[in-house]
Motif scaffolding. Structure first.
Motif, short mmCIF file in Angstrom:
data_model
loop_
_atom_site.label_atom_id
_atom_site.label_comp_id
_atom_site.label_asym_id
_atom_site.label_seq_id
_atom_site.Cartn_x
_atom_site.Cartn_y
_atom_site.Cartn_z
N PHE A 206 -36.17 89.46 26.35
CA PHE A 206 -36.39 90.75 25.68
C PHE A 206 -35.05 91.44 25.42
O PHE A 206 -34.77 91.94 24.33
CB PHE A 206 -37.29 91.60 26.57
N ASN A 207 -34.21 91.40 26.45
CA ASN A 207 -32.89 92.03 26.35
C ASN A 207 -32.05 91.36 25.27
O ASN A 207 -31.35 92.03 24.51
CB ASN A 207 -32.19 91.94 27.72
N ILE B 147 -33.30 92.90 22.04
CA ILE B 147 -33.09 94.33 21.76
C ILE B 147 -31.61 94.71 21.72
O ILE B 147 -31.26 95.76 21.22
CB ILE B 147 -33.86 95.25 22.72
N LYS B 148 -30.75 93.85 22.25
CA LYS B 148 -29.33 94.22 22.15
C LYS B 148 -28.75 93.81 20.79
O LYS B 148 -27.59 94.06 20.50
CB LYS B 148 -28.52 93.66 23.32
N ARG B 149 -29.56 93.14 19.97
CA ARG B 149 -29.13 92.73 18.62
C ARG B 149 -30.07 93.35 17.59
O ARG B 149 -31.12 92.77 17.29
CB ARG B 149 -29.14 91.20 18.51
N PRO B 150 -29.71 94.49 17.04
CA PRO B 150 -30.62 95.17 16.11
C PRO B 150 -31.11 94.27 14.97
O PRO B 150 -32.26 94.34 14.58
CB PRO B 150 -29.77 96.34 15.59
N PHE C 138 -33.78 92.10 16.39
CA PHE C 138 -34.96 92.91 16.65
C PHE C 138 -35.74 93.14 15.34
O PHE C 138 -36.96 92.99 15.28
CB PHE C 138 -34.54 94.26 17.26
N ALA C 139 -34.98 93.45 14.26
CA ALA C 139 -35.62 93.71 12.97
C ALA C 139 -36.27 92.45 12.42
O ALA C 139 -37.41 92.46 11.96
CB ALA C 139 -34.59 94.27 11.99
N GLY D 44 -39.20 91.47 14.57
CA GLY D 44 -40.29 92.38 14.29
C GLY D 44 -41.03 91.97 13.02
O GLY D 44 -42.27 92.00 12.97
N SER E 133 -41.49 97.95 8.47
CA SER E 133 -41.19 98.70 9.68
C SER E 133 -40.66 100.09 9.30
O SER E 133 -40.37 100.36 8.13
CB SER E 133 -40.14 97.97 10.51
N PHE E 134 -40.52 100.94 10.31
CA PHE E 134 -39.93 102.24 10.04
C PHE E 134 -38.53 102.10 9.48
O PHE E 134 -38.16 102.74 8.49
CB PHE E 134 -39.91 103.10 11.33
N ARG E 135 -37.75 101.24 10.14
CA ARG E 135 -36.34 101.15 9.73
C ARG E 135 -36.22 100.68 8.28
O ARG E 135 -35.33 101.15 7.55
CB ARG E 135 -35.53 100.30 10.68
#
Lengths: 239, 226, 462
Positions: free
Chosen positions: C404-405, C408-411, C414-415, C418, C452-454
Motif C-alpha cells: 500500500f505504501n 501511495i508514496k507515488r502519486p 496511485f492515480a 486507481g 477520479s477527483f484529481r
C-alpha cells in the motif's frame, strides 16, 4: 483565504463529487481553492493497523505536500482527525514534530472550517428535502464537532433536519475493521442503518464520506429508501 | 527465593522509574477555589440546612426510602409504634442506645436489644432492625451507619426492614463532609465498619429490572427528629 | 494453548448474527442510559468531577509503592492481616491455607472479579469446600456453570424463563416469570448460608491508605452480610485499588455508581477497618487481605497505558460499547470484558494471544467518553495494535501495508492504480479478494466514476 484541499484517497477514486462540492462551496464564499496533486492517502489504514512505521512515512509526505499552505480543509472528520490528532502523536520526538503540530493547527474539517474558522453558517444553499445527520465518530469525539454541521444544515433553505435514534452510535466502518471483522461491522451497521431508515428521511447526511460508504453500502444492499449524501453536496446545492 | 512482598515492591519501583504524565484534564486543575463548597462540581447537597433537608427528601423519595419527619422523641416513638402495628412486626431488634430504648419500649411486639446479647440466628428471625446513625448525606440520600452507632454490622442489614432514628442536626450536605465528620469523631479508632446506606437493598440482575430487597432490607425508614 | 483468536472469531460471528439476543441486551441497557443521564445531570460539572476522579487515581497509581506501604501499615494497625501474591497461584494458595487453618467448611462469597481472574472457586471446590456466590447475578452464573457476561451485570444476557428453569432444577422451586419472585427465591435460599458460613470472601473497590480501610460497593447487601456473619473475612484485591485519602471517596463512590449503574450511590458503600473491635457485638474474628499483582506491575511499567490501572471497574465502557452490545460479554473469553478488557488483557495475559481484541474495534471512542476516570481507552487499543505489529508482525500485514505504501508514496502510481481499480471494479467484486470479499458480503460499493477527483480537477482547472 487560500484553501488547500485535502481530499481523502477513496473520495478521489470513488466519490469525487464530494471533493468537487467542497471546492464549489468554498469558491462560492469567495475563497481561492487549490488541490495539490502530490497528495494520496493520509496513512490512516496503516496507522490503525498498528503499522506506525508505514503511517509515519505517509505523515511525513503529507507535511511536505501541504508545506506553506495557508489552511488545509478536508471533507472528512476521520482523515482530518488523522492529520490533526494522530500526526503529532506519530511524529512526537522526531525532527518533524514541530511541523506536524504546525500542520495540525492549520488543518480543518470542512464544516468546522466554515462555522468555527470563517464564522459562516448560511452558505446560500437550497435543498428541499428531509434529512437526518450521522455523526462520524472521529468528527464527534476526536474533533469534538456536533453542532457545527447541524448549524449549517439548519440554514439550508427548504431543508428539514430530523434527529435519529442511536444518534451517537458508531456505524461500524472503522476502516479495515469493517473487512477484518465483517460480522461485527455488519451488526453495527444494522443497528445504525436501521435507525436511520426509521427516521423516514430522504437522505442521511454526514461530514464523513467513509461512514457514508458503510451506511450507504448497507442501505443499498437492504433496499432501504434513504440515500447517503455528503454535507458538502447539500451545501453546494444552490438551485 | 525472596518473599512476595519484596518482589512486588521491587517490581513497582522498577516500573515507576519511568514517569507517566499527569492525566490530560479537560478543565482547570484547581476547581472549587472560588466557592465556599468543597467540591462545587459534584451533585448539590444544599448550602443551608433547609436546602439540605429539601434535597434529602427528594433523594430518599427517588430511592424508595421513606422519610418520616417528627417534632420530638415522643412523636418518634409513636411513629415507629404505628409502623410496627401497621406492618404487623412480631420481633424487632434494636441497637442499645438511649434514643432507641424508649422507642423499643413503646412497640406492640417482642423487642430485643441485639447488641447486648448478639445471636445471628435470632437476628435472622427478626422482622425489623432499629438503629441510630453517624450522619445523613443530603446530596445522595445516604445514611451513614457504623458498627458503633448501629449495633454492629448485621443489625442494619439482616432484618427485612431497617428503621433509622436520627436528629435533623445529623444531616450534612455532602459525602465529603460525612467522611470528614467520621474522621474527626473517631480519629484512628474508626469503627470496624462504616456503611453508607442509600435506599433499601436492590438488584437489577434479572433483565436489569429493579427489584427491592435482594439480600438486605426491602424497606428503609428514616425517622428524623426536629 | 487454545487459540483465543479463533474462539473469539467463532463466538463473535455467532453472536453478532443473533438479532434477538442483541435486541435483548439493548433493551436491558435502555433503563441504564436513562438513569445514568438523569444522575449525571445532577452533577454541577461532570467533566470537572471526571478530572478530580482521574487525578485521585493518578496520584495513587504513580506513587504506588508508598501508598501501598501506608495502606498496609494502617491495615495492620487496625488488626488486619496482609498477604501478598505475585500471581494467581500464590493468591489461591494463601486463601486455601487460611481456610485450612480455620478448619472451614462453608464459604460464602460476594461479587469479586479478582477471584474470577484467579479462578478461586475451582480451587476451593477442588479442595472440598462448599463455595456459594451470594450476589444474585453471580449466583445465577455459578448455577449455570458460566463465567460472568459483564463484570458488573453478570447475568444480563439470561432471560427470566431460563433463570426460572435453573432455579427449578437446582433449588426445586416452582416456575415463575416474575423477576421479583425469582429474586426472593435466591434471597430465601442464601440467608441461611450466610449464617452458617465460616469464611466470607469479598473483593475491594478501594483501599484507603490514609486510614487502612477497604471500601466495598454493592447494591444487594450480600457483601455486607458476607463481611458481617462468618468468623473470617478475606478480601482479595488487586494492588492498584489504593487511593491516598478517605476524601477521595467523596468523588469516586458517587461517580462509580452513576457511571456504572445510573445511581446516585449504590445501596451499600462500606468501609471496613479490621476485624470486630473491642466492644463490638458482631463481625469477624479475623480479617485478611490478599493483595494481588498478577501482571499488574507489567501494565504499570508501560507509562503510556498506565492509566488503565485507574479503572474502578464501573462497566460504563461496556455499556456504551457497540462491540460489546453486538457480540456479548462471553465472546471475549476474558475476565474483564469490553473496552477495558481489550486494553488490559494483552498486558495481563500476553499481547500475542490477546491483541485481536484490540483489533476488534471501530475505535469509535464512546468508551473513552464514558470513562469516569478518563482512561484513554480507544487510543490504547491503537497502542496495543502498534505494539503487536512490532512484537509479532504477521507476514500478510507487513506485505499488505508495504505494498500500500509503495503505491501511495507515488502519486502517478496511485492515480494509475486507481484508474485500473475503477475500471475493473465490477470484476474485482466477484473475486474472493481479501478484505473486499468480506465487505461485499453484506454491503454494496458505490458505482465507480469514470474519472477520479484529481482528473476532473485537472480538466476543470487547466
Amino acid at each position: 483565504m487560500r484553501v488547500s484541499l485535502f481530499v481523502p484517497c477513496f473520495v478521489d477514486q470513488l466519490t469525487p463529487k464530494v471533493g468537487l462540492a467542497t471546492a464549489k462551496v468554498l469558491k462560492r464564499l469567495g475563497h481561492e481553492v487549490e488541490f495539490r496533486s502530490a497528495q494520496t492517502c493520509c496513512g490512516q489504514p496503516s496507522f490503525n493497523s498498528g503499522q506506525w512505521d508505514v503511517a509515519r512515512e505517509a505523515a511525513i509526505r503529507a507535511l511536505e505536500v501541504f508545506r506553506g499552505a495557508e489552511v488545509v480543509v478536508g471533507p472528512s472528520g476521520s482523515c482530518v482527525a488523522m492529520m490533526r490528532q494522530f500526526y503529532p502523536e506519530l511524529l512526537k520526538g522526531t525532527p518533524h514534530a514541530a511541523e506536524a503540530d504546525d500542520l495540525a493547527a492549520r488543518t480543518f474539517e470542512f464544516s468546522e472550517f466554515l462555522v468555527k474558522k470563517l464564522g459562516v453558517t448560511d452558505v446560500g444553499a437550497k435543498f428541499a428535502k428531509k434529512v437526518t445527520y450521522h455523526d462520524g465518530c472521529h468528527a464527534l469525539r476526536e474533533l469534538r464537532l456536533k453542532e457545527e454541521p447541524r448549524q449549517l444544515l439548519r440554514a439550508v433553505k427548504g431543508l428539514e433536519l430530523i434527529e435519529t435514534e442511536e444518534g451517537e452510535t458508531c456505524c461500524g466502518f472503522g476502516g479495515l475493521f469493517s473487512a477484518k471483522f465483517p460480522m461485527i461491522s455488519t451488526a453495527m451497521v444494522q443497528v445504525k442503518g436501521g435507525a436511520l431508515a426509521r427516521t423516514g428521511a430522504d437522505f442521511v447526511v454526514s461530514s464523513d464520506p467513509s461512514c457514508l460508504l458503510q451506511i450507504g453500502g448497507w442501505l443499498s444492499r437492504e433496499g432501504k429508501p434513504i440515500l447517503p449524501l455528503h454535507i458538502a453536496e447539500v451545501l453546494a446545492n444552490d438551485a | 527465593m525472596s518473599d512476595a512482598r519484596s518482589d512486588i515492591f521491587a517490581r513497582i519501583r522498577e516500573a515507576l522509574k519511568v514517569k507517566a504524565p499527569k492525566p490530560h484534564l479537560k478543565t482547570d486543575a484547581n476547581p472549587g477555589k472560588t466557592s465556599t463548597v468543597a467540591k462545587p462540581w459534584l451533585p448539590d447537597g444544599g448550602e443551608t440546612a433547609d436546602a439540605s433537608l429539601t434535597i434529602l427528601a427528594e433523594q430518599l423519595a427517588k430511592l424508595k426510602a421513606v422519610l418520616i419527619r417528627v417534632p420530638d422523641k415522643a412523636a418518634a416513638a409513636k411513629a415507629v409504634a404505628e409502623l410496627s402495628a401497621a406492618k404487623n412486626w412480631k420481633k424487632v431488634a434494636f441497637h442499645g442506645h438511649e434514643l432507641l430504648r424508649p422507642i423499643a419500649a413503646s412497640l406492640p411486639c417482642e423487642t430485643w436489644e441485639a447488641d447486648a446479647s448478639f445471636d445471628k440466628q435470632r437476628l435472622e428471625g427478626c422482622d425489623a432492625g432499629i438503629t441510630t446513625c453517624e450522619s445523613i448525606v443530603a446530596q445522595l440520600g445516604s445514611i451513614l451507619v457504623s458498627s458503633a452507632t448501629s449495633g454492629g454490622r448485621a443489625l442494619s442489614v439482616l432484618p427485612h426492614v431497617h428503621v433509622v432514628v436520627a436528629e435533623a442536626s445529623q444531616v450534612v450536605p455532602d459525602l465529603g463532609e460525612a467522611l470528614a465528620l467520621a474522621k474527626a469523631r473517631h480519629g484512628d479508632q474508626m469503627p470496624s465498619m462504616l456503611s453508607f446506606i442509600t435506599g433499601p437493598s436492590r438488584t437489577g440482575d434479572i433483565e436489569r429490572i429493579l427489584v427491592l430487597g435482594a439480600h438486605g432490607p426491602k424497606e428503609l425508614y428514616l425517622v428524623l427528629i426536629g | 494453548m487454545p487459540d483465543s483468536k479463533a474462539i473469539f472469531l467463532k463466538d463473535a460471528t455467532v453472536n453478532a448474527a443473533d438479532g434477538d439476543q442483541r435486541a435483548f441486551i439493548r433493551k436491558a441497557l435502555g433503563g441504564y442510559y436513562t438513569n445514568r443521564d438523569l444522575q449525571k445531570a445532577r452533577y454541577r460539572d461532570w467533566e470537572r468531577a471526571r478530572d478530580a476522579a482521574s487525578l485521585a487515581k493518578w496520584s495513587a497509581v504513580n506513587d504506588l509503592a508508598n501508598v501501598l506501604e501506608k495502606f498496609t501499615a494502617n491495615f495492620e494497625r487496625n488488626g488486619g492481616v496482609v498477604h501478598w501474591a505475585r500471581d494467581a497461584a500464590e493468591a489461591r494458595a494463601i486463601i486455601l491455607k487460611i481456610a485450612e487453618d480455620a478448619k472451614a467448611k462453608a464459604i460464602v462469597k460476594s461479587k469479586c472479579m479478582t477471584s474470577e481472574e484467579i479462578h478461586l472457586n475451582d480451587a476451593l471446590e477442588k479442595a472440598g469446600y462448599g463455595v456459594v456466590e451470594s450476589d444474585l447475578g453471580e449466583f445465577i452464573q455459578q448455577l449455570r456453570g458460566e463465567a460472568p457476561y459483564h463484570f458488573v451485570f453478570p447475568c444480563m444476557h439470561v432471560k427470566r424463563e431460563a433463570i426460572s428453569e435453573l432455579f427449578t432444577k437446582h433449588l426445586g422451586t416452582a416456575p415463575t416469570d416474575s423477576p421479583e419472585e425469582l429474586t426472593m427465591i435466591a434471597r430465601r435460599h442464601l440467608r441461611q448460608l450466610y449464617v452458617d458460613a465460616d469464611i466470607g470472601i469479598t473483593g475491594a473497590n478501594f483501599l484507603v491508605a490514609e486510614t487502612g480501610q477497604i471500601s466495598i460497593t454493592e447494591n444487594e447487601g450480600n457483601a455486607r452480610l458476607t463481611a458481617a456473619l462468618p468468623r473470617i473475612h478475606i478480601a482479595l484485591s488487586g494492588i492498584e485499588k489504593v487511593v491516598n485519602n478517605l476524601d477521595d471517596l467523596s468523588v469516586l463512590l458517587p461517580m462509580l455508581a452513576t457511571a456504572g449503574a445510573g445511581q446516585p450511590m449504590t445501596c451499600y458503600n462500606t468501609l471496613y477497618s479490621g476485624p470486630r473491635k473491642k466492644g463490638e457485638c458482631d463481625g469477624p474474628e479475623e480479617f485478611h487481605i490478599v493483595l494481588l499483582d498478577n501482571a499488574r506491575t507489567r501494565l504499570l511499567s508501560d507509562p503510556e497505558q498506565r492509566d488503565a490501572l485507574h479503572c474502578i471497574r464501573c462497566g460504563a465502557c461496556l455499556n456504551v460499547c457497540p462491540i460489546f452490545k453486538n457480540i456479548g460479554g462471553l465472546a471475549y473469553g476474558t475476565t474483564y470484558q469490553g473496552p477495558i478488557g481489550s486494553v488490559i488483557t494483552p498486558h495481563l495475559r500476553g499481547l500475542k494471544q490477546w491483541n485481536h481484541l484490540s483489533g476488534a474495534s471501530s475505535l469509535c471512542g464512546a468508551c473513552t467518553d464514558a470513562c469516569p476516570v478518563r482512561i484513554d481507552l480507544h487510543h490504547h487499543l491503537l497502542h496495543n495494535r502498534r505494539n503487536a505489529a512490532k512484537e509479532s508482525p504477521t507476514l500478510f500485514d507487513r506485505a499488505f501495508h508495504n505494498g500500500f505504501n509503495f503505491v501511495i508514496k507515488r502519486p502517478w502510481l496511485f492515480a494509475t492504480g486507481g484508474r485500473i481499480f475503477r475500471a475493473t471494479l465490477p470484476l474485482l467484486q466477484k473475486l474472493p479478494l481479501p478484505y473486499m470479499g468480506a465487505w461485499m458480503k453484506t454491503r454494496d460499493l458505490p458505482k465507480a466514476p469514470s474519472q477520479s477527483f484529481r482528473d476532473q480537477w485537472k480538466n476543470q482547472n487547466v
